[in-house]
Write a protein that holds these residues in place. Structure first.
Motif, PDB file in Angstrom:
ATOM      1  N   ASN A 215       1.015  -2.122  -0.019  1.00 54.97           N
ATOM      2  CA  ASN A 215      -0.007   0.076  -0.170  1.00 54.97           C
ATOM      3  C   ASN A 215       0.884   1.348  -0.208  1.00 54.97           C
ATOM      4  O   ASN A 215       0.435   1.903   1.157  1.00 54.97           O
ATOM      5  CB  ASN A 215      -1.213  -0.087   1.398  1.00 54.97           C
ATOM      6  CG  ASN A 215      -1.631   1.079   0.948  1.00 54.97           C
ATOM      7  OD1 ASN A 215      -2.671   1.465  -0.348  1.00 54.97           O
ATOM      8  ND2 ASN A 215      -2.554   1.868   2.326  1.00 54.97           N
TER       9      ASN A 215
ATOM     10  N   GLU B 292      -9.978  -2.950  12.286  1.00 57.09           N
ATOM     11  CA  GLU B 292      -9.975  -2.979  10.441  1.00 57.09           C
ATOM     12  C   GLU B 292      -9.095  -2.550   9.757  1.00 57.09           C
ATOM     13  O   GLU B 292      -8.961  -2.579   8.527  1.00 57.09           O
ATOM     14  CB  GLU B 292     -11.769  -2.015  10.668  1.00 57.09           C
ATOM     15  CG  GLU B 292     -12.244  -1.428   9.550  1.00 57.09           C
ATOM     16  CD  GLU B 292     -13.162  -0.359   9.630  1.00 57.09           C
ATOM     17  OE1 GLU B 292     -13.510   0.835   9.082  1.00 57.09           O
ATOM     18  OE2 GLU B 292     -14.072  -0.065  11.128  1.00 57.09           O
ATOM     19  N   ALA B 293      -8.235  -1.694  10.603  1.00 56.51           N
ATOM     20  CA  ALA B 293      -6.957  -0.583   9.653  1.00 56.51           C
ATOM     21  C   ALA B 293      -6.427  -1.516   9.372  1.00 56.51           C
ATOM     22  O   ALA B 293      -4.985  -1.400   8.055  1.00 56.51           O
ATOM     23  CB  ALA B 293      -6.693   0.237  10.630  1.00 56.51           C
TER      24      ALA B 293
ATOM     25  N   HIS C 159      -6.178  -5.074   8.840  1.00 52.07           N
ATOM     26  CA  HIS C 159      -7.172  -5.758   7.808  1.00 52.07           C
ATOM     27  C   HIS C 159      -6.992  -4.897   6.715  1.00 52.07           C
ATOM     28  O   HIS C 159      -6.072  -5.054   5.521  1.00 52.07           O
ATOM     29  CB  HIS C 159      -8.271  -6.512   7.565  1.00 52.07           C
ATOM     30  CG  HIS C 159      -7.787  -7.270   8.658  1.00 52.07           C
ATOM     31  ND1 HIS C 159      -9.222  -7.747   9.163  1.00 52.07           N
ATOM     32  CD2 HIS C 159      -7.332  -8.317   9.861  1.00 52.07           C
ATOM     33  CE1 HIS C 159      -9.475  -8.531  10.358  1.00 52.07           C
ATOM     34  NE2 HIS C 159      -7.627  -8.498  10.586  1.00 52.07           N
ATOM     35  N   GLU C 160      -7.502  -3.733   6.101  1.00 50.37           N
ATOM     36  CA  GLU C 160      -7.155  -3.095   5.155  1.00 50.37           C
ATOM     37  C   GLU C 160      -5.695  -3.306   4.368  1.00 50.37           C
ATOM     38  O   GLU C 160      -5.466  -2.435   3.469  1.00 50.37           O
ATOM     39  CB  GLU C 160      -7.770  -1.376   5.672  1.00 50.37           C
ATOM     40  CG  GLU C 160      -8.391  -0.736   3.999  1.00 50.37           C
ATOM     41  CD  GLU C 160      -8.682   0.600   4.625  1.00 50.37           C
ATOM     42  OE1 GLU C 160      -8.421   1.927   4.021  1.00 50.37           O
ATOM     43  OE2 GLU C 160     -10.152   1.068   5.223  1.00 50.37           O
ATOM     44  N   HIS C 161      -4.553  -2.558   5.417  1.00 46.70           N
ATOM     45  CA  HIS C 161      -3.148  -1.526   5.124  1.00 46.70           C
ATOM     46  C   HIS C 161      -2.259  -2.753   4.625  1.00 46.70           C
ATOM     47  O   HIS C 161      -1.188  -2.886   5.002  1.00 46.70           O
ATOM     48  CB  HIS C 161      -2.941  -1.483   5.785  1.00 46.70           C
ATOM     49  CG  HIS C 161      -3.735  -0.160   5.639  1.00 46.70           C
ATOM     50  ND1 HIS C 161      -3.235   1.433   4.996  1.00 46.70           N
ATOM     51  CD2 HIS C 161      -4.126   1.266   6.443  1.00 46.70           C
ATOM     52  CE1 HIS C 161      -3.995   1.958   4.061  1.00 46.70           C
ATOM     53  NE2 HIS C 161      -4.622   2.055   5.633  1.00 46.70           N
TER      54      HIS C 161
ATOM     55  N   ARG D   5      -9.363   3.526  15.041  1.00 49.89           N
ATOM     56  CA  ARG D   5      -8.418   3.207  13.811  1.00 49.89           C
ATOM     57  C   ARG D   5      -7.963   4.460  13.164  1.00 49.89           C
ATOM     58  O   ARG D   5      -6.858   4.101  12.593  1.00 49.89           O
ATOM     59  CB  ARG D   5      -9.948   2.677  12.819  1.00 49.89           C
ATOM     60  CG  ARG D   5      -9.802   2.616  11.077  1.00 49.89           C
ATOM     61  CD  ARG D   5     -11.733   2.972  10.649  1.00 49.89           C
ATOM     62  NE  ARG D   5     -12.029   4.085  10.455  1.00 49.89           N
ATOM     63  CZ  ARG D   5     -11.106   4.989   9.762  1.00 49.89           C
ATOM     64  NH1 ARG D   5     -10.593   4.705   9.086  1.00 49.89           N
ATOM     65  NH2 ARG D   5     -11.733   6.068   9.970  1.00 49.89           N
TER      66      ARG D   5
ATOM     67  N   GLU E  76      -4.066   3.858  11.078  1.00 48.01           N
ATOM     68  CA  GLU E  76      -3.819   4.086   9.671  1.00 48.01           C
ATOM     69  C   GLU E  76      -3.085   5.206   9.363  1.00 48.01           C
ATOM     70  O   GLU E  76      -1.702   4.734   8.682  1.00 48.01           O
ATOM     71  CB  GLU E  76      -5.080   4.922   9.574  1.00 48.01           C
ATOM     72  CG  GLU E  76      -6.763   3.952   8.436  1.00 48.01           C
ATOM     73  CD  GLU E  76      -7.129   4.381   7.776  1.00 48.01           C
ATOM     74  OE1 GLU E  76      -7.245   5.477   7.540  1.00 48.01           O
ATOM     75  OE2 GLU E  76      -7.669   3.458   7.071  1.00 48.01           O
TER      76      GLU E  76
END
Length: 345
Positions: free
Chosen positions: A26, A85-86, A88-90, A301, A305
């Motif tokens: 990312n 959440e953060a 997993h997204e990254h 979150r 991030e």
């Protein structure tokens, strides 16, 4: 079946191996068109990156550790939810690490964590958010970290919080506007910075409405249900009894509500009760608790991030951006339920 590798993805997408790596991590400097092309290749080839190989290649673990020492299970769950959440997204994993703030071996515990888990960064939640010795230790070790619900702001760290002082002011003001003047207050844990913030909001509301502060109406709690029950035992037997109680979190408020009910007091007719945090218990008991909704998941979150962004900037050698402070304050929201109303007389 042929094993799908990063080279396979690069060939299929018509890009370099380095570009695939940048998309995996990312990183910036990849156009939206190219990123979509690589992501499409991942999906069509059913490619799953090997986290161990990925970490070895970049001397990284892709693990963020979240430190906590909090008696509220629902608060910890909400912290985890936002952090996960953060992560997993990254493409990161989350390690939940309980510690005791007052332990003599706190720094040894953290050092062992850093050595054995090779975490890439730490999220400090209350009461660690404002622990000066721990913050200094992490800076000395050059370990990236972010703070959640910190009161102390500086020019060198990521900090995401809500305005607890204003939230406590608003809930106290609500009680005053309903007609209450004798409002008891139950403090939180003395090690948590939120405790003083919420107490300050309570006192500011009294002062701005010309109501004298009464020290005997204030009890010491520690954010646990049992401490709320102990405080209720004192407050509800005062003569005269206050017409309202504002507890620094919902679990203590729920304990006051139970104690009042056991004394055959009607809530809110005989005594109004309010809490803070909007924990699940606030809406699962009857009457439902008036409270302040603190955006715990969103705070964590955002902290994770921006921590990951800082870690990636450090990998790219962008030292200037890496040192840029980030301080975010989110709004706490007043939620009115059935536990508060005007006093009978």
């Amino acid at each position: 079946m042929k094993k799908i590798t990063i080279n396979s993805v690069a060939s299929y997408a018509g890009v370099s191996k380095k570009t695939v790596s940048r998309v995996l991590n990312n990183e910036p400097n990849v156009s939206d068109v190219t990123r979509e092309k690589v992501l499409k290749a991942f999906k069509e080839l059913d490619y799953t990156p090997n986290p161990i190989a990925r970490g070895l290649a970049r001397n990284r673990s892709f693990i963020i550790a979240c430190l906590y020492d909090n008696p509220s299970k629902s608060y910890i769950t909400r912290l985890q939810s936002g952090a996960l959440e953060a992560c997993h997204e990254h493409g990161f994993n989350l390690l939940i690490h309980p510690c005791e703030l007052r332990s003599q071996a706190l720094l040894d515990n953290i050092e062992q964590l850093l050595q054995t888990s090779r975490v890439d960064g730490l999220v400090l939640t209350p009461p660690f958010s404002d622990h000066g010795e721990l913050v200094a230790f992490l800076r000395q070790k050059k370990v990236p970290f972010a703070r959640v619900a910190s009161v102390k702001l500086d020019d060198e760290s990521i900090s995401v919080r809500s305005n607890d002082e204003q939230g406590a002011f608003e809930i106290t003001e609500l009680l005053i506007e309903l007609g209450h003047k004798d409002i008891a207050f139950i403090k939180g844990h003395p090690d948590h910075s939120a405790t003083e913030q919420r107490f300050n909001g309570y006192r500011r509301a009294l002062a701005e409405h010309g109501i004298e502060y009464q020290e005997h109406l204030v009890e010491e709690g520690n954010f646990s249900y049992h401490s709320g029950a102990d405080s209720a035992e004192t407050i509800l037997h005062l003569d005269p009894r206050p017409t309202a109680v504002f507890a620094s979190n919902d679990y203590m408020a729920a304990a006051v509500l139970k104690a009042a009910t056991q004394m055959d007091l009607k809530v809110p007719d005989d005594i109004a009760i309010a809490g803070f945090d909007n924990a699940p218990i606030a809406r699962h008991i009857w009457p439902g608790l008036t409270t302040i909704a603190q955006p715990v998941e969103e705070m964590t979150r955002l902290a994770v991030e921006h921590l990951i962004e800082q870690i990636n900037q450090g990998d790219n050698g962008d030292e200037e951006q890496q040192k840029e402070p980030l301080q975010i304050t989110l709004e706490a929201k007043l939620i009115c339920r059935e536990s508060t109303a005007a006093p009978k007389s």
